[in-house]
Design a protein around this motif. Structure first.
Motif, PDB file in Angstrom:
ATOM      1  N   HIS A  92     -34.782  -3.345  20.820  1.00 34.65           N
ATOM      2  CA  HIS A  92     -34.412  -3.586  19.416  1.00 34.65           C
ATOM      3  C   HIS A  92     -32.938  -3.321  19.139  1.00 34.65           C
ATOM      4  O   HIS A  92     -32.389  -3.827  18.166  1.00 34.65           O
ATOM      5  N   GLY A  93     -32.323  -2.491  19.975  1.00 34.46           N
ATOM      6  CA  GLY A  93     -30.902  -2.200  19.785  1.00 34.46           C
ATOM      7  C   GLY A  93     -30.205  -2.128  21.135  1.00 34.46           C
ATOM      8  O   GLY A  93     -30.812  -1.724  22.135  1.00 34.46           O
ATOM      9  N   ASP A 118     -27.252  -5.421  17.211  1.00 40.15           N
ATOM     10  CA  ASP A 118     -25.939  -4.754  17.217  1.00 40.15           C
ATOM     11  C   ASP A 118     -25.998  -3.466  16.382  1.00 40.15           C
ATOM     12  O   ASP A 118     -25.323  -3.334  15.353  1.00 40.15           O
ATOM     13  N   VAL A 119     -26.805  -2.535  16.838  1.00 41.78           N
ATOM     14  CA  VAL A 119     -27.048  -1.307  16.066  1.00 41.78           C
ATOM     15  C   VAL A 119     -25.864  -0.339  16.113  1.00 41.78           C
ATOM     16  O   VAL A 119     -25.825   0.644  15.369  1.00 41.78           O
ATOM     17  N   ASP A 120     -24.880  -0.630  16.988  1.00 38.15           N
ATOM     18  CA  ASP A 120     -23.688   0.209  17.065  1.00 38.15           C
ATOM     19  C   ASP A 120     -22.558  -0.401  16.219  1.00 38.15           C
ATOM     20  O   ASP A 120     -21.479   0.180  16.118  1.00 38.15           O
ATOM     21  N   GLY A 121     -22.840  -1.566  15.647  1.00 36.82           N
ATOM     22  CA  GLY A 121     -21.862  -2.212  14.756  1.00 36.82           C
ATOM     23  C   GLY A 121     -20.549  -2.547  15.430  1.00 36.82           C
ATOM     24  O   GLY A 121     -19.479  -2.263  14.889  1.00 36.82           O
ATOM     25  N   LEU A 268     -30.928   5.717  13.608  1.00 37.41           N
ATOM     26  CA  LEU A 268     -31.425   5.204  12.323  1.00 37.41           C
ATOM     27  C   LEU A 268     -31.358   3.668  12.310  1.00 37.41           C
ATOM     28  O   LEU A 268     -32.319   2.985  11.930  1.00 37.41           O
ATOM     29  N   GLN A 269     -30.223   3.125  12.768  1.00 42.85           N
ATOM     30  CA  GLN A 269     -30.053   1.667  12.739  1.00 42.85           C
ATOM     31  C   GLN A 269     -30.969   0.980  13.755  1.00 42.85           C
ATOM     32  O   GLN A 269     -31.402  -0.152  13.550  1.00 42.85           O
ATOM     33  N   ALA A 273     -33.628  -1.834  12.968  1.00 40.66           N
ATOM     34  CA  ALA A 273     -33.674  -3.111  13.705  1.00 40.66           C
ATOM     35  C   ALA A 273     -35.106  -3.407  14.141  1.00 40.66           C
ATOM     36  O   ALA A 273     -35.558  -4.559  14.091  1.00 40.66           O
ATOM     37  N   CYS A 274     -35.814  -2.376  14.559  1.00 38.57           N
ATOM     38  CA  CYS A 274     -37.211  -2.547  14.965  1.00 38.57           C
ATOM     39  C   CYS A 274     -38.059  -2.945  13.759  1.00 38.57           C
ATOM     40  O   CYS A 274     -38.869  -3.871  13.840  1.00 38.57           O
ATOM     41  N   GLU A 275     -37.837  -2.285  12.643  1.00 45.34           N
ATOM     42  CA  GLU A 275     -38.574  -2.627  11.424  1.00 45.34           C
ATOM     43  C   GLU A 275     -38.294  -4.078  11.007  1.00 45.34           C
ATOM     44  O   GLU A 275     -39.200  -4.812  10.625  1.00 45.34           O
TER      45      GLU A 275
END
Ligand code: NAP
Length: 277
Positions: A92-93, A118-121, A268-269, A273-275
């Motif tokens: 997911h991330g 892109d959970v690290d932005g 958290l991100q 992303a999974c949600e």
């Protein structure tokens, strides 16, 4: 009274709520939120950061998938790995640990990460969306700082924020996030003239320079909000807090201020992303 923005506490509180969200995703939806971490080469500091990120995943019941590549990895080889993870529905991330060895085109590799993962932005697209105030995962350190400001109910709108540093992962996104919250933002960097005068005008100061105790306490006006993103082996930040603590409105301690919020924002991100998936 001066507020101490306790990142350690905010991160711990968030972890507790994330445990519930992860449990729900696993038991009710059949998803295990998973963060893939890619470490290229054998830089010990990078290895430690990746390990800390994996540990944070474990603490809240998430899965972390570790991809370790040799220091001789080429851009194409890394791109191939990223594409594999982009296509994997169980991931997911994706976190590509910065910095990568010199022979790799880091920007190309960051931008190959699927925007949804892109959970690290770090992608240009994510940065653009965030800057336009559209939905996006923010770069984790500035996003963590925004979460701290929100938790401690720091007023941003109409305030003059001075961000010292303009790196792609910290200073630049920080400035855009503060602008999105209606601050008047000044970005300072190594070519800024009259740095001290710029900082003296700040209601909110963000130190993101990478030099220990670079910003002096007498450059900061009374009742300012002081955010120190720096962390150095001598356990100090980029701002010489010294006698400041009694005359400012709020500040982040070092350690225990901004630091714990970065990894916390990453997990958290990833849960978000999974949600979303
Ligand atoms: P960076 O990429 O090295 O960027 C440093 C920035 O500071 C650059 O924009 C540079 O300007 C500016 N600068 C350097 N010397 C200056 C001077 N004399 N006057 C004014 N500006 C100056 O560093 P970074 O990755 O953004 O990191 C900054 C700090 O945050 C470091 O202490 C790092 O350890 C910390 N950090 C913490 C976390 C965390 O999780 N807590 C995460 C990331 C970074 P130019 O652009 O003109 O060169």
């Amino acid at each position: 009274m001066t507020k101490i923005m306790d990142g350690k506490k905010v991160a711990l509180d968030t972890e507790e709520s994330l445990i519930d969200r992860v449990t729900f995703l696993k038991s009710q939806k059949g998803y295990v939120p998973t963060l893939a971490t890619i470490l290229v080469g054998d830089d010990p500091a990078s290895a430690t950061y990746v390990k800390m990120k994996g540990n944070a995943c474990e603490r809240i019941g998430m899965k972390s998938l570790k991809v370790e590549l040799s220091s001789e990895t080429t851009t194409d080889e890394l791109l191939e790995q990223i594409n594999k993870l982009n296509k994997d529905p169980q991931v997911h991330g994706i976190l590509l640990q910065h910095p990568v060895p010199d022979q790799i085109d880091e920007r190309r590799c960051f931008d190959a990460i699927d925007i949804k993962k892109d959970v690290d932005g770090v992608t240009c697209l994510g940065f653009g969306n965030m800057s336009m105030n559209e939905k996006a995962f923010g770069s984790c350190t500035p996003q963590g700082i925004m979460r701290l400001l929100e938790t401690y109910e720091i007023e941003i709108s109409g305030k003059h924020a001075v961000v010292v540093g303009r790196s792609p992962i910290l200073g630049k996104p920080m400035a855009m996030m503060l602008l999105n919250k209606n601050a008047t933002v000044t970005i300072c960097h190594s070519r800024t003239e009259d740095l001290e005068q710029q900082i003296l005008r700040a209601d909110i100061v963000v130190g993101a320079v990478g030099i220990p105790k670079f910003i002096k306490s007498n450059w900061i006006k009374d009742n300012a909000v002081v955010i120190d993103a720096g962390y150095h082996p001598e356990k100090c930040g980029d701002i010489d807090l010294g006698p400041l603590t009694e005359r400012v409105l709020a500040y982040t301690p070092v350690p225990g201020g901004v630091g714990p919020m970065t990894i916390n924002t990453l997990i958290l991100q990833t849960v978000e992303a999974c949600e979303n998936s």
